[in-house]
Enzyme design. Structure first.
Site, PDB file in Angstrom:
ATOM      1  N   LYS A 272      54.459  35.511  79.431  1.00  0.00           N
ATOM      2  CA  LYS A 272      55.342  36.679  79.822  1.00  0.00           C
ATOM      3  C   LYS A 272      56.755  36.432  79.039  1.00  0.00           C
ATOM      4  O   LYS A 272      57.205  37.255  78.468  1.00  0.00           O
ATOM      5  CB  LYS A 272      55.574  36.536  81.151  1.00  0.00           C
ATOM      6  CG  LYS A 272      54.294  37.211  82.051  1.00  0.00           C
ATOM      7  CD  LYS A 272      53.994  38.616  81.429  1.00  0.00           C
ATOM      8  CE  LYS A 272      53.046  39.280  82.452  1.00  0.00           C
ATOM      9  NZ  LYS A 272      52.698  40.765  81.916  1.00  0.00           N
TER      10      LYS A 272
ATOM     11  N   TYR B  97      51.128  31.338  83.015  1.00  0.00           N
ATOM     12  CA  TYR B  97      51.425  32.970  83.304  1.00  0.00           C
ATOM     13  C   TYR B  97      53.034  33.057  82.869  1.00  0.00           C
ATOM     14  O   TYR B  97      53.194  33.975  82.073  1.00  0.00           O
ATOM     15  CB  TYR B  97      51.227  33.531  84.816  1.00  0.00           C
ATOM     16  CG  TYR B  97      51.699  34.789  84.763  1.00  0.00           C
ATOM     17  CD1 TYR B  97      50.954  35.798  84.479  1.00  0.00           C
ATOM     18  CD2 TYR B  97      53.006  35.015  85.626  1.00  0.00           C
ATOM     19  CE1 TYR B  97      51.141  36.989  84.813  1.00  0.00           C
ATOM     20  CE2 TYR B  97      53.333  36.433  85.925  1.00  0.00           C
ATOM     21  CZ  TYR B  97      52.383  37.270  85.448  1.00  0.00           C
ATOM     22  OH  TYR B  97      52.736  38.551  85.908  1.00  0.00           O
TER      23      TYR B  97
END
Length: 226
Positions: free
Chosen positions: A153, A149
């Protein structure tokens, strides 16, 4: 007489996206929500729903054509790339590569595909905003098991900043809204053995809306806001 401003928000059927849609709708914006399934679009009077799955390479472009042909929308004042995923938490040695690809397809490629699709509708001073996360900051202490994740990002943050430098007529920046009590926020809490996220959407949305409304090229664009 002022012209009604138009905003497009992906992931607009729940959590942060839905709350933003409600807030901007209350402010008089023409609100467009991008959702994976039209049947799950929010029932807000006057809100337009279009199909945008962030994993798709064609949905966003098809949605823009629909907005132009069916709703006579020629410009977008604000676009918020809010849709994202965070469903694989594992140490680097155990990362599932299929999950890795899926997260990059949605969290990194998705906003890029969206930007390319809406670009013809962006005018001088239009805002392209990416909802991101502090977990994508390379300079912070790294929490365990968030490599998939967090890296997706970090990558989309680079893209958002690149847009700022390449498109001087636009305002482009990214926001970490915090760890909120959304479905994704609760999922993360469950993964880390925390009872519930520490922040409430209802407390943060007014701050996000104010930041977005007041954003300028000189003072806001190109930066990460938390």
């Amino acid at each position: 007489m002022s012209t009604q401003r138009t905003i497009l928000i992906t992931g607009g059927n729940r959590g942060i996206g839905l709350s933003l849609a409600r807030s901007f709708h209350a402010q008089g914006f023409k609100v467009i929500v991008g959702v994976r399934e039209i049947s799950k679009a929010p029932q807000l009077d006057g809100v337009i729903a279009v199909k945008i799955d962030s994993a798709s390479e064609t949905d966003a472009r098809d949605a823009v054509e629909e907005l132009k042909s069916k709703y006579d929308i020629e410009t977008l004042d604000v676009v918020i790339a809010n849709a994202g995923m965070g469903s694989h938490y594992a140490p680097m040695k155990d990362i599932d590569l299929a999950e890795f690809r899926d997260h990059y397809r949605v969290n990194t490629q998705g906003p890029l595909v969206l930007f390319q699709a809406v670009y013809p509708l962006l005018k001088e001073g239009s805002k392209f905003i990416i909802i991101s996360s502090a977990l994508g900051s390379i300079g912070l202490d790294h929490d365990p098991n968030v490599g998939v994740y967090g890296s997706s990002k970090a990558a989309v943050g680079y893209l958002g900043r690149q847009i700022h430098f390449e498109e001087p007529h636009l305002i482009s920046f990214f926001i970490d809204p915090g760890w909120l009590d959304t479905a994704m926020g609760q999922y993360v809490a469950d993964q880390f053995g925390v009872a519930k996220p520490p922040m409430k959407v209802e407390d943060i949305i007014p701050q996000l809306v104010k930041l977005i409304n007041n954003a300028t090229r000189e003072n806001t664009s190109g930066y990460f806001w938390k």
